[in-house]
Scaffold this motif. Structure first.
Motif, mmCIF file in Angstrom:
data_model
loop_
_atom_site.group_PDB
_atom_site.id
_atom_site.type_symbol
_atom_site.label_atom_id
_atom_site.label_comp_id
_atom_site.label_asym_id
_atom_site.label_seq_id
_atom_site.Cartn_x
_atom_site.Cartn_y
_atom_site.Cartn_z
ATOM 1 N N MET A 1 0.814 -1.216 0.000
ATOM 2 C CA MET A 1 0.000 0.000 0.000
ATOM 3 C C MET A 1 0.848 1.266 0.000
ATOM 4 O O MET A 1 0.323 2.368 0.181
ATOM 5 C CB MET A 1 -0.940 0.022 1.203
ATOM 6 C CG MET A 1 -1.975 -1.080 1.190
ATOM 7 S SD MET A 1 -3.207 -0.870 2.504
ATOM 8 C CE MET A 1 -4.204 -2.341 2.256
ATOM 9 N N GLY A 2 2.149 1.140 -0.210
ATOM 10 C CA GLY A 2 3.038 2.289 -0.117
ATOM 11 C C GLY A 2 2.754 3.396 -1.101
ATOM 12 O O GLY A 2 3.032 4.568 -0.819
ATOM 13 N N ASP A 3 2.169 3.069 -2.263
ATOM 14 C CA ASP A 3 1.918 4.093 -3.289
ATOM 15 C C ASP A 3 0.584 4.814 -3.106
ATOM 16 O O ASP A 3 0.282 5.753 -3.848
ATOM 17 C CB ASP A 3 1.951 3.453 -4.678
ATOM 18 C CG ASP A 3 3.351 2.991 -5.068
ATOM 19 O OD1 ASP A 3 4.321 3.577 -4.547
ATOM 20 O OD2 ASP A 3 3.460 2.041 -5.866
ATOM 21 N N ARG A 4 -0.194 4.401 -2.146
ATOM 22 C CA ARG A 4 -1.497 5.034 -1.950
ATOM 23 C C ARG A 4 -1.359 6.376 -1.236
ATOM 24 O O ARG A 4 -0.388 6.631 -0.511
ATOM 25 C CB ARG A 4 -2.428 4.128 -1.141
ATOM 26 C CG ARG A 4 -2.789 2.829 -1.835
ATOM 27 C CD ARG A 4 -3.927 2.151 -1.106
ATOM 28 N NE ARG A 4 -4.224 0.841 -1.677
ATOM 29 C CZ ARG A 4 -5.223 0.066 -1.253
ATOM 30 N NH1 ARG A 4 -5.996 0.468 -0.251
ATOM 31 N NH2 ARG A 4 -5.437 -1.107 -1.821
ATOM 32 N N ASP A 5 -2.389 7.232 -1.425
ATOM 33 C CA ASP A 5 -2.471 8.473 -0.669
ATOM 34 C C ASP A 5 -3.186 8.195 0.654
ATOM 35 O O ASP A 5 -4.062 7.312 0.719
ATOM 36 C CB ASP A 5 -3.256 9.529 -1.451
ATOM 37 C CG ASP A 5 -2.497 9.995 -2.689
ATOM 38 O OD1 ASP A 5 -1.246 9.951 -2.665
ATOM 39 O OD2 ASP A 5 -3.160 10.382 -3.677
ATOM 40 N N PRO A 6 -2.874 8.936 1.719
ATOM 41 C CA PRO A 6 -3.554 8.728 2.997
ATOM 42 C C PRO A 6 -5.075 8.818 2.900
ATOM 43 O O PRO A 6 -5.788 8.114 3.622
ATOM 44 C CB PRO A 6 -2.983 9.842 3.884
ATOM 45 C CG PRO A 6 -1.628 10.104 3.314
ATOM 46 C CD PRO A 6 -1.780 9.920 1.831
ATOM 47 N N SER A 7 -5.591 9.670 2.008
ATOM 48 C CA SER A 7 -7.035 9.833 1.864
ATOM 49 C C SER A 7 -7.723 8.580 1.346
ATOM 50 O O SER A 7 -8.947 8.433 1.481
ATOM 51 C CB SER A 7 -7.341 11.004 0.920
ATOM 52 O OG SER A 7 -6.792 10.759 -0.367
ATOM 53 N N GLU A 8 -6.954 7.672 0.776
ATOM 54 C CA GLU A 8 -7.519 6.435 0.256
ATOM 55 C C GLU A 8 -7.611 5.341 1.315
ATOM 56 O O GLU A 8 -8.120 4.256 1.038
ATOM 57 C CB GLU A 8 -6.682 5.923 -0.915
ATOM 58 C CG GLU A 8 -6.607 6.867 -2.099
ATOM 59 C CD GLU A 8 -5.703 6.342 -3.187
ATOM 60 O OE1 GLU A 8 -6.250 5.915 -4.225
ATOM 61 O OE2 GLU A 8 -4.469 6.353 -3.017
ATOM 62 N N LEU A 9 -7.139 5.625 2.516
ATOM 63 C CA LEU A 9 -7.095 4.630 3.582
ATOM 64 C C LEU A 9 -8.215 4.837 4.586
ATOM 65 O O LEU A 9 -8.716 5.955 4.767
ATOM 66 C CB LEU A 9 -5.752 4.702 4.318
ATOM 67 C CG LEU A 9 -4.475 4.550 3.482
ATOM 68 C CD1 LEU A 9 -3.267 4.625 4.392
ATOM 69 C CD2 LEU A 9 -4.494 3.259 2.693
ATOM 70 N N SER A 10 -8.587 3.768 5.260
ATOM 71 C CA SER A 10 -9.544 3.860 6.362
ATOM 72 C C SER A 10 -8.862 4.477 7.575
ATOM 73 O O SER A 10 -7.625 4.616 7.616
ATOM 74 C CB SER A 10 -10.060 2.469 6.724
ATOM 75 O OG SER A 10 -9.016 1.693 7.297
ATOM 76 N N GLY A 11 -9.661 4.813 8.590
ATOM 77 C CA GLY A 11 -9.090 5.389 9.811
ATOM 78 C C GLY A 11 -8.101 4.447 10.473
ATOM 79 O O GLY A 11 -7.045 4.865 10.956
ATOM 80 N N GLY A 12 -8.441 3.165 10.501
ATOM 81 C CA GLY A 12 -7.538 2.192 11.103
ATOM 82 C C GLY A 12 -6.239 2.052 10.337
ATOM 83 O O GLY A 12 -5.160 1.912 10.933
ATOM 84 N N GLN A 13 -6.310 2.102 9.022
ATOM 85 C CA GLN A 13 -5.090 2.023 8.215
ATOM 86 C C GLN A 13 -4.230 3.265 8.408
ATOM 87 O O GLN A 13 -3.001 3.171 8.491
ATOM 88 C CB GLN A 13 -5.465 1.837 6.744
ATOM 89 C CG GLN A 13 -6.050 0.469 6.429
ATOM 90 C CD GLN A 13 -6.614 0.387 5.026
ATOM 91 O OE1 GLN A 13 -7.139 1.370 4.477
ATOM 92 N NE2 GLN A 13 -6.523 -0.790 4.416
ATOM 93 N N GLN A 14 -4.859 4.437 8.490
ATOM 94 C CA GLN A 14 -4.100 5.664 8.737
ATOM 95 C C GLN A 14 -3.389 5.595 10.085
ATOM 96 O O GLN A 14 -2.248 6.050 10.217
ATOM 97 C CB GLN A 14 -5.035 6.871 8.689
ATOM 98 C CG GLN A 14 -5.575 7.185 7.300
ATOM 99 C CD GLN A 14 -6.481 8.408 7.306
ATOM 100 O OE1 GLN A 14 -6.326 9.299 8.119
ATOM 101 N NE2 GLN A 14 -7.430 8.434 6.386
ATOM 102 N N GLN A 15 -4.068 5.028 11.064
ATOM 103 C CA GLN A 15 -3.458 4.893 12.384
ATOM 104 C C GLN A 15 -2.205 4.025 12.308
ATOM 105 O O GLN A 15 -1.181 4.322 12.929
ATOM 106 C CB GLN A 15 -4.472 4.286 13.364
ATOM 107 C CG GLN A 15 -4.017 4.270 14.806
ATOM 108 C CD GLN A 15 -3.478 2.914 15.231
ATOM 109 O OE1 GLN A 15 -3.385 1.994 14.425
ATOM 110 N NE2 GLN A 15 -3.090 2.803 16.482
#
Length: 348
Positions: free
Chosen positions: A127-141
């Motif tokens: 998931m390294g190429d994704r933007d933070p906005s594309e992640l769920s709250g748990g993934q951002q954490q």
């Protein structure tokens, strides 16, 4: 890893005392939690350890060395805040690698190797190429956690990192955080107001109230043998009662306590004697319909089905009582009792 020692730390903001002579000893590799209600001083304690706040009095030491005057960036700590503060213009990999701009990756790894290693550790591989906005709250954490771990800090500080997540996700992530902490064997200090979270995740915890430490111990110790009334009432459900000693057996230390003209027997009241007032608590699960001692009648008011058990609220002599039973009683009153050694004497 790092050993963290706070000695008589106080912190005042103008006329407000945020911390009042706080002393703690946090061991190498320990998962230590600061728990308490809002405004109790737990976040100020964490910020003081990190170096964002300077103690008005007292000392903070890492591995027995006073860190007074050592700036945040030189304290070898990783920090995850309540707000993950991910950079929206950077990819996940770039966010994780950000702190490696200032420090080399541990073990001689390259920046890319370290990022790949950490994304695998926090279950975000690929998931390294994704933007933070594309992640769920748990993934951002988890991205924020990976970023804090990138330089290989000796100490990890977590300030209510899951407070914005729903209950089920919190349960999943706290297990992941505990797993990661154990795999890395990193000293971790965690701040939360959630008692269940503190009990489930900690090696030891400190219960804080009004800027002071009320009790330090393992989750089992704090839950089963609270020192003070505040701890007894804050950590889980409890029944707190006050009575007067009317008789005691000096050989055993057991005593008869009169509560609202009702005689109850408690085990080992220490050096307390006849005429002394005693405050004690009995956990809801320690109350039983089959207990033969300390029997009383509770008037049922409400019941909450919790799956494995039912939490029942009622009254005894105008005192609220809570008990956990397998089933909801089909009558207005129930007979309950408890073993004398199920009660815990509380300090004032």
């Amino acid at each position: 890893m790092a050993n963290v020692t706070l000695t008589d730390v106080s912190k005042r903001f103008a006329e407000t005392t945020a911390l009042d002579t706080v002393s703690l000893e946090i061991e190498d590799g320990e998962f230590f939690t600061l728990v308490g209600p809002s405004g109790c001083g737990k976040t100020t304690t964490l910020r003081t350890i990190a170096g964002f706040e300077t103690p008005t009095e007292g000392t903070v030491a890492f591995d027995s060395e006073d860190v007074a005057g050592v700036p945040v960036e030189e304290r070898d700590v990783g920090i995850v805040f309540q707000n993950y503060a991910l950079f929206p213009h950077m990819t996940v990999a770039e966010n994780v690698a950000y702190s490696l701009r200032f420090r080399d990756a541990p073990g001689g790894a390259t920046k890319d190797e370290r990022v790949t290693e950490l994304l695998e550790l926090v279950d975000l591989a690929g998931m390294g190429d994704r933007d933070p906005s594309e992640l769920s709250g748990g993934q951002q954490q988890r991205v924020a956690l990976a970023r804090s771990l990138a330089p290989g800090p000796s100490l990890l500080l977590l300030d209510e990192p899951m407070s914005a997540l729903d209950a089920r996700l919190r349960e999943t992530l706290r297990r992941q955080v505990k797993r990661i902490q154990q795999e890395l064997d990193i000293t971790t200090i965690y701040v939360t107001h959630d008692q269940e979270e503190a009990l489930s995740i900690s090696d030891r915890l400190a219960v804080m109230h009004n800027g002071r430490v009320e009790q330090v111990g393992t989750p089992r110790e704090v839950y089963r043998t609270p020192d003070t009334r505040f701890v007894a009432e804050f950590i889980g459900d409890n029944n707190v009662l006050t009575g007067t000693i009317t008789d005691r057996d000096d050989a055993s230390g057991n005593a008869t306590i009169e509560v609202d003209d009702h005689a109850l027997t408690l085990a080992d009241v220490g050096d307390r004697t006849v005429g002394d007032t005693v405050t004690f608590c009995v956990r809801p699960e320690a109350l039983s319909q089959t207990a033969t001692e300390n029997r009383f009648t509770m008037t049922v008011e409400t019941a909450e089905f919790l799956g494995e058990t039912t939490r029942i609220y009622g009254r005894w002599n105008d005192r609220q009582i809570v008990v956990r039973l397998d089933d909801v009683p089909d009558r207005e009153t129930i007979e309950l009792g408890f073993s004398p050694d199920a009660a815990t004497i509380l300090e004032p």
